[in-house]
Write a protein that holds these residues in place. Structure first.
Motif, PDB file in Angstrom:
ATOM      1  N   PRO A  85       0.875  -1.153  -0.029  1.00  0.00           N
ATOM      2  CA  PRO A  85      -0.066  -0.100   0.064  1.00  0.00           C
ATOM      3  C   PRO A  85       0.658   1.082   0.143  1.00  0.00           C
ATOM      4  CG  PRO A  85      -0.136  -0.991   2.158  1.00  0.00           C
ATOM      5  CD  PRO A  85       0.831  -1.945   1.203  1.00  0.00           C
ATOM      6  N   LEU A  86       0.225   2.185  -0.414  1.00  0.00           N
ATOM      7  CA  LEU A  86       1.005   3.655  -0.528  1.00  0.00           C
ATOM      8  C   LEU A  86       0.432   4.740   0.498  1.00  0.00           C
ATOM      9  CD1 LEU A  86       1.139   3.956  -4.766  1.00  0.00           C
ATOM     10  CD2 LEU A  86       2.818   3.292  -3.077  1.00  0.00           C
ATOM     11  N   GLN A  87       0.968   5.569   0.908  1.00  0.00           N
ATOM     12  CA  GLN A  87       0.583   6.862   1.754  1.00  0.00           C
ATOM     13  C   GLN A  87       0.084   5.922   2.898  1.00  0.00           C
ATOM     14  OE1 GLN A  87      -1.731   9.215  -0.535  1.00  0.00           O
ATOM     15  NE2 GLN A  87       0.197  10.090  -1.737  1.00  0.00           N
ATOM     16  N   ASP A  88      -1.183   6.337   3.303  1.00  0.00           N
ATOM     17  CA  ASP A  88      -1.841   5.984   4.667  1.00  0.00           C
ATOM     18  C   ASP A  88      -2.596   5.081   4.745  1.00  0.00           C
ATOM     19  OD1 ASP A  88      -3.462   7.562   3.222  1.00  0.00           O
ATOM     20  OD2 ASP A  88      -4.346   8.545   4.860  1.00  0.00           O
ATOM     21  N   ARG A  89      -2.177   3.926   3.681  1.00  0.00           N
ATOM     22  CA  ARG A  89      -3.338   2.897   3.347  1.00  0.00           C
ATOM     23  C   ARG A  89      -2.672   1.616   4.191  1.00  0.00           C
ATOM     24  NH1 ARG A  89      -4.373   6.564  -0.143  1.00  0.00           N
ATOM     25  NH2 ARG A  89      -6.347   6.876  -1.089  1.00  0.00           N
ATOM     26  N   VAL A  90      -3.788   0.959   4.298  1.00  0.00           N
ATOM     27  CA  VAL A  90      -3.400  -0.538   5.227  1.00  0.00           C
ATOM     28  C   VAL A  90      -4.386  -1.447   4.482  1.00  0.00           C
ATOM     29  CG1 VAL A  90      -3.590  -1.606   7.171  1.00  0.00           C
ATOM     30  CG2 VAL A  90      -3.271   0.806   7.364  1.00  0.00           C
ATOM     31  N   VAL A  91      -3.573  -2.841   4.104  1.00  0.00           N
ATOM     32  CA  VAL A  91      -4.150  -3.822   3.596  1.00  0.00           C
ATOM     33  C   VAL A  91      -4.561  -4.838   4.605  1.00  0.00           C
ATOM     34  CG1 VAL A  91      -3.919  -5.995   2.013  1.00  0.00           C
ATOM     35  CG2 VAL A  91      -2.770  -3.804   1.488  1.00  0.00           C
ATOM     36  N   VAL A  92      -5.886  -5.066   4.752  1.00  0.00           N
ATOM     37  CA  VAL A  92      -6.401  -5.903   5.678  1.00  0.00           C
ATOM     38  C   VAL A  92      -6.858  -6.994   5.209  1.00  0.00           C
ATOM     39  CG1 VAL A  92      -6.369  -4.255   7.392  1.00  0.00           C
ATOM     40  CG2 VAL A  92      -8.473  -4.613   6.081  1.00  0.00           C
ATOM     41  N   LYS A  93      -7.187  -8.527   5.767  1.00  0.00           N
ATOM     42  CA  LYS A  93      -7.853  -9.437   5.576  1.00  0.00           C
ATOM     43  C   LYS A  93      -9.018  -9.807   6.511  1.00  0.00           C
ATOM     44  CE  LYS A  93      -7.550 -14.161   3.707  1.00  0.00           C
ATOM     45  NZ  LYS A  93      -6.453 -15.094   3.379  1.00  0.00           N
ATOM     46  N   MET A  94     -10.140  -9.729   6.310  1.00  0.00           N
ATOM     47  CA  MET A  94     -11.194  -9.950   7.239  1.00  0.00           C
ATOM     48  C   MET A  94     -11.224 -11.396   7.794  1.00  0.00           C
ATOM     49  SD  MET A  94     -12.642  -7.118   6.908  1.00  0.00           S
ATOM     50  CE  MET A  94     -13.931  -7.552   8.191  1.00  0.00           C
ATOM     51  N   THR A  95     -11.346 -11.507   9.142  1.00  0.00           N
ATOM     52  CA  THR A  95     -11.285 -12.698   9.874  1.00  0.00           C
ATOM     53  C   THR A  95     -12.659 -13.443   9.451  1.00  0.00           C
ATOM     54  OG1 THR A  95     -12.399 -11.840  11.913  1.00  0.00           O
ATOM     55  CG2 THR A  95      -9.742 -11.830  11.718  1.00  0.00           C
ATOM     56  N   GLU A  96     -12.767 -14.734   9.727  1.00  0.00           N
ATOM     57  CA  GLU A  96     -13.746 -15.383   9.433  1.00  0.00           C
ATOM     58  C   GLU A  96     -15.005 -15.125  10.649  1.00  0.00           C
ATOM     59  OE1 GLU A  96     -14.695 -17.523   7.038  1.00  0.00           O
ATOM     60  OE2 GLU A  96     -12.862 -16.709   6.222  1.00  0.00           O
ATOM     61  N   ALA A  97     -16.418 -15.140  10.398  1.00  0.00           N
ATOM     62  CA  ALA A  97     -17.367 -15.087  11.127  1.00  0.00           C
ATOM     63  C   ALA A  97     -17.677 -16.214  11.924  1.00  0.00           C
ATOM     64  CB  ALA A  97     -18.629 -14.627  10.327  1.00  0.00           C
ATOM     65  N   GLU A  98     -17.939 -15.835  13.269  1.00  0.00           N
ATOM     66  CA  GLU A  98     -18.326 -17.255  14.066  1.00  0.00           C
ATOM     67  C   GLU A  98     -19.632 -17.804  13.411  1.00  0.00           C
ATOM     68  OE1 GLU A  98     -16.930 -17.778  17.232  1.00  0.00           O
ATOM     69  OE2 GLU A  98     -15.456 -16.569  16.920  1.00  0.00           O
ATOM     70  N   GLU A  99     -19.306 -19.190  13.630  1.00  0.00           N
ATOM     71  CA  GLU A  99     -20.523 -19.951  13.099  1.00  0.00           C
ATOM     72  C   GLU A  99     -21.374 -20.560  14.194  1.00  0.00           C
ATOM     73  OE1 GLU A  99     -19.120 -22.958  10.377  1.00  0.00           O
ATOM     74  OE2 GLU A  99     -17.965 -21.671   9.558  1.00  0.00           O
ATOM     75  N   THR A 100     -21.264 -20.238  15.501  1.00  0.00           N
ATOM     76  CA  THR A 100     -21.968 -20.710  16.280  1.00  0.00           C
ATOM     77  C   THR A 100     -21.886 -19.508  17.426  1.00  0.00           C
ATOM     78  OG1 THR A 100     -20.310 -21.751  17.671  1.00  0.00           O
ATOM     79  CG2 THR A 100     -21.439 -23.364  16.431  1.00  0.00           C
ATOM     80  N   THR A 101     -23.016 -19.458  18.174  1.00  0.00           N
ATOM     81  CA  THR A 101     -23.317 -18.488  19.187  1.00  0.00           C
ATOM     82  C   THR A 101     -22.688 -18.848  20.489  1.00  0.00           C
ATOM     83  OG1 THR A 101     -25.253 -19.004  19.939  1.00  0.00           O
ATOM     84  CG2 THR A 101     -25.236 -17.670  18.043  1.00  0.00           C
ATOM     85  N   LYS A 102     -22.581 -18.269  21.345  1.00  0.00           N
ATOM     86  CA  LYS A 102     -21.818 -18.512  22.782  1.00  0.00           C
ATOM     87  C   LYS A 102     -22.916 -19.768  23.278  1.00  0.00           C
ATOM     88  CE  LYS A 102     -19.647 -14.229  23.845  1.00  0.00           C
ATOM     89  NZ  LYS A 102     -19.773 -12.996  24.787  1.00  0.00           N
ATOM     90  N   SER A 103     -24.097 -19.699  23.257  1.00  0.00           N
ATOM     91  CA  SER A 103     -24.945 -20.649  23.808  1.00  0.00           C
ATOM     92  C   SER A 103     -25.051 -21.872  22.883  1.00  0.00           C
ATOM     93  CB  SER A 103     -26.423 -20.421  23.672  1.00  0.00           C
ATOM     94  OG  SER A 103     -26.944 -19.882  22.511  1.00  0.00           O
ATOM     95  N   GLY A 104     -24.098 -21.809  21.634  1.00  0.00           N
ATOM     96  CA  GLY A 104     -24.007 -23.319  20.972  1.00  0.00           C
ATOM     97  C   GLY A 104     -24.811 -23.388  19.781  1.00  0.00           C
ATOM     98  N   ILE A 105     -25.695 -22.292  19.377  1.00  0.00           N
ATOM     99  CA  ILE A 105     -26.415 -22.389  18.227  1.00  0.00           C
ATOM    100  C   ILE A 105     -25.826 -22.195  16.929  1.00  0.00           C
ATOM    101  CG2 ILE A 105     -28.597 -21.192  17.059  1.00  0.00           C
ATOM    102  CD1 ILE A 105     -29.390 -20.372  19.962  1.00  0.00           C
ATOM    103  N   ILE A 106     -26.030 -23.171  16.045  1.00  0.00           N
ATOM    104  CA  ILE A 106     -25.369 -22.988  14.865  1.00  0.00           C
ATOM    105  C   ILE A 106     -26.023 -21.947  13.961  1.00  0.00           C
ATOM    106  CG2 ILE A 106     -24.459 -24.201  12.794  1.00  0.00           C
ATOM    107  CD1 ILE A 106     -24.196 -26.729  14.673  1.00  0.00           C
ATOM    108  N   LEU A 107     -25.102 -21.180  13.216  1.00  0.00           N
ATOM    109  CA  LEU A 107     -25.853 -20.169  12.527  1.00  0.00           C
ATOM    110  C   LEU A 107     -25.888 -20.524  10.742  1.00  0.00           C
ATOM    111  CD1 LEU A 107     -24.245 -16.707  13.995  1.00  0.00           C
ATOM    112  CD2 LEU A 107     -26.616 -17.667  14.358  1.00  0.00           C
ATOM    113  N   SER A 108     -26.863 -20.429  10.076  1.00  0.00           N
ATOM    114  CA  SER A 108     -26.778 -20.449   8.687  1.00  0.00           C
ATOM    115  C   SER A 108     -26.007 -19.307   8.075  1.00  0.00           C
ATOM    116  CB  SER A 108     -28.262 -20.472   8.257  1.00  0.00           C
ATOM    117  OG  SER A 108     -28.836 -19.204   8.199  1.00  0.00           O
TER     118      SER A 108
END
Length: 90
Positions: free
Chosen positions: A5-28
Motif C-alpha cells: 500500500p501507498l501513503q496512509d493505506r493499510v491492506v487487511v484481510k477479514m477474519t472468519e465470522a463465528e459459526e456458532t453463538t455463545k450458547s451453541g446455536i449454529i448459524l446459517s
C-alpha cells in the motif's frame, strides 16, 4: 504477487465470522453478520500528516463499509485508509 500500500493505506484481510453463538446455536450463512475484525497484512509508509499506528499482524476493528475490496490470487483483501481503522483488538 504482493500488495504494497501507498501513503496512509493499510491492506487487511477479514477474519472468519463465528459459526456458532455463545450458547451453541449454529448459524446459517444468511444469519451471520459481516465481521468487522480484520488482520493487518501490509502497512503503507504514512504521510507527513498521518502516523501509521498499526503493524503487520495486528487485529483491528474497521468501519463497516470502508475500503476497496481487492481479489488477488484467489484471496480477498480490503485496502483501507488509516482513518478507517477504529481500534486495535488485543
Amino acid at each position: 504477487m504482493t500488495i504494497k500500500p501507498l501513503q496512509d493505506r493499510v491492506v487487511v484481510k477479514m477474519t472468519e465470522a463465528e459459526e456458532t453463538t455463545k450458547s451453541g446455536i449454529i448459524l446459517s450463512g444468511s444469519a451471520k453478520e459481516k465481521p468487522e475484525v480484520a488482520e493487518v497484512v501490509e502497512v503503507g509508509p504514512g504521510t507527513s500528516d498521518v502516523k501509521m499506528e498499526v503493524k503487520k499482524g495486528d487485529k483491528v476493528l474497521i468501519s463497516k463499509y470502508s475500503g476497496t475490496n481487492v481479489k488477488l490470487e484467489g484471496e480477498e483483501f480490503i485496502i483501507v485508509k488509516m482513518e478507517d481503522i477504529l481500534a486495535i483488538v488485543k
